[in-house]
Write a protein that holds these residues in place. Sequence first.
Motif, PDB file in Angstrom:
ATOM      1  N   SER A   1      20.804   3.576 -22.878  1.00 16.22           N
ATOM      2  CA  SER A   1      21.126   2.166 -22.613  1.00 16.22           C
ATOM      3  C   SER A   1      22.546   1.811 -23.040  1.00 16.22           C
TER       4      SER A   1
ATOM      5  N   TRP B   1      25.660  -3.584 -26.711  1.00 17.30           N
ATOM      6  CA  TRP B   1      25.315  -2.168 -26.551  1.00 17.30           C
ATOM      7  C   TRP B   1      26.378  -1.392 -25.773  1.00 17.30           C
ATOM      8  N   ARG B   2      27.632  -1.799 -25.915  1.00 22.99           N
ATOM      9  CA  ARG B   2      28.734  -1.004 -25.383  1.00 22.99           C
ATOM     10  C   ARG B   2      29.249  -0.114 -26.502  1.00 22.99           C
ATOM     11  N   CYS B   3      29.440   1.162 -26.216  1.00 23.52           N
ATOM     12  CA  CYS B   3      29.863   2.132 -27.222  1.00 23.52           C
ATOM     13  C   CYS B   3      31.319   2.521 -26.963  1.00 23.52           C
TER      14      CYS B   3
ATOM     15  N   SER C   1      34.239  -5.396 -21.957  1.00 25.14           N
ATOM     16  CA  SER C   1      34.155  -4.575 -20.751  1.00 25.14           C
ATOM     17  C   SER C   1      32.884  -4.900 -19.967  1.00 25.14           C
TER      18      SER C   1
ATOM     19  N   VAL D   1      32.687   3.162 -23.360  1.00 23.59           N
ATOM     20  CA  VAL D   1      34.003   2.557 -23.103  1.00 23.59           C
ATOM     21  C   VAL D   1      35.040   3.375 -23.863  1.00 23.59           C
TER      22      VAL D   1
ATOM     23  N   GLY E   1      29.310  -4.536 -17.993  1.00 22.26           N
ATOM     24  CA  GLY E   1      28.073  -3.905 -18.421  1.00 22.26           C
ATOM     25  C   GLY E   1      27.573  -4.508 -19.716  1.00 22.26           C
ATOM     26  N   GLY E   2      26.662  -3.839 -20.323  1.00 27.59           N
ATOM     27  CA  GLY E   2      26.108  -4.338 -21.571  1.00 27.59           C
ATOM     28  C   GLY E   2      24.657  -4.743 -21.413  1.00 27.59           C
TER      29      GLY E   2
ATOM     30  N   THR F   1      26.526   1.794 -22.964  1.00 23.67           N
ATOM     31  CA  THR F   1      27.598   1.929 -21.981  1.00 23.67           C
ATOM     32  C   THR F   1      28.832   2.479 -22.678  1.00 23.67           C
TER      33      THR F   1
ATOM     34  N   ARG G   1      34.525  13.201 -21.212  1.00 22.65           N
ATOM     35  CA  ARG G   1      33.217  12.591 -20.990  1.00 22.65           C
ATOM     36  C   ARG G   1      32.113  13.643 -20.859  1.00 22.65           C
TER      37      ARG G   1
END
Length: 390
Positions: free
Chosen positions: A30, A48-50, A169, A34, A171-172, A32, A7
């Motif tokens: 923005s 918008w989860r990556c 997951s 994963v 968030g988002g 998140t 990370r």
Amino acid sequence: MTGALDRTKLLAARFRAAQDRPYLATALFSLTVVESRRVPTMGVDRRWRCYVSPDFVDRLPVAQLAAVWIHEVAHLLRDHHGRADRLPGAGRHDHFRVNVAQDCEINDDLVADLLPLPVDRVEPKTFGMRDGLLFEQYLSMLPASVASHPGIDCGSGAHGLDRPWENGSPGGVSEVEAGAIRRDTAHGVRAHARTRGTVPAGWARWAAEVLEPKVDWRRALTGAVREAAAWASGAVDYTYHRPSRRSSAMRGVVLPSLRQPVPRVAIVVDTSGSMGDEELGAALAEVSGVLQAVGIGGNRVTVLSCDADVHAVRQVHTVGEVQLAGGGGTDLRVGVAAALKARPHFVIVLTDGYTPWPETPLESTRVIAGLIGSDAPQPPSWITTIRIDG
């Protein structure tokens, strides 16, 4: 196989991307992160989860990872998943070709901006296409051989189809928040262009579309047709083909029942010398799709070719049955008059607008004008007008 996701390296790459392209900072931060070993490289979903592969992060240097961050957030900023949802059925479900076309739309800008994308990227020149187009245009131009190009899957945030690694997951970002991020980023692009003048053309175009949106004429046409169809369907009438059930209570008297007609449509196509066959064919195909979407088909559609006279009148089931003839001057009043003989509930006129129009509203018939070309003159105010920009 590596260990856990690095990370520190991944977030250092995002920080570098935000520093080098500050107008994208809000959008980049923005996303998140994963971790996932199922995603081939990096991919985003609609929220918008990556999703990130640890092996992919280990393989790439920070500079290339920063470029991939910008690539992935570009899918979301350009609303690629929303635009993919609006593709015709066959194209929408071929997510691989859609993703390749979207990468072509993004990567020409990133390469021009000297970003060090991985060497296995695709861009327009990969397939002999020119830069600067939208993915919807690239999609129709891609060769059949594109199906053999490996390793491209940027997730549902790009092509719109859920992927196995997208596990919902926490968030988002909501749609409302995504809209705010796009507007904030678009303002940042414009400010950066004013002060430094180093924004790629594609980003400048995108910012202009976000901050000065144009109405999608296909949506506007669909709305106009739906409204006219609903208005026509509300025009109930009496019929003796199926007597009213109340007749049984009145011996010797047959009462008519109410019926709700299926709308009849006439399409008047301007085939004068000023109209191009390509523009006409594309507009007619769109109109056909709209009519099918609202449930109007079969023998309910009549198409008339007209310049200064009516040359062909046909009831059609598909666009392929349409005969376009003409090529002279223009007076679509004769086409509208001929269309009224079929007693349509509404008339759609496809034209460049350089024609006389009926002077007064038509009785019991609505008129929708599809104006082809940005400089088409405005019809009378009682005609519903949709400007078709191509």
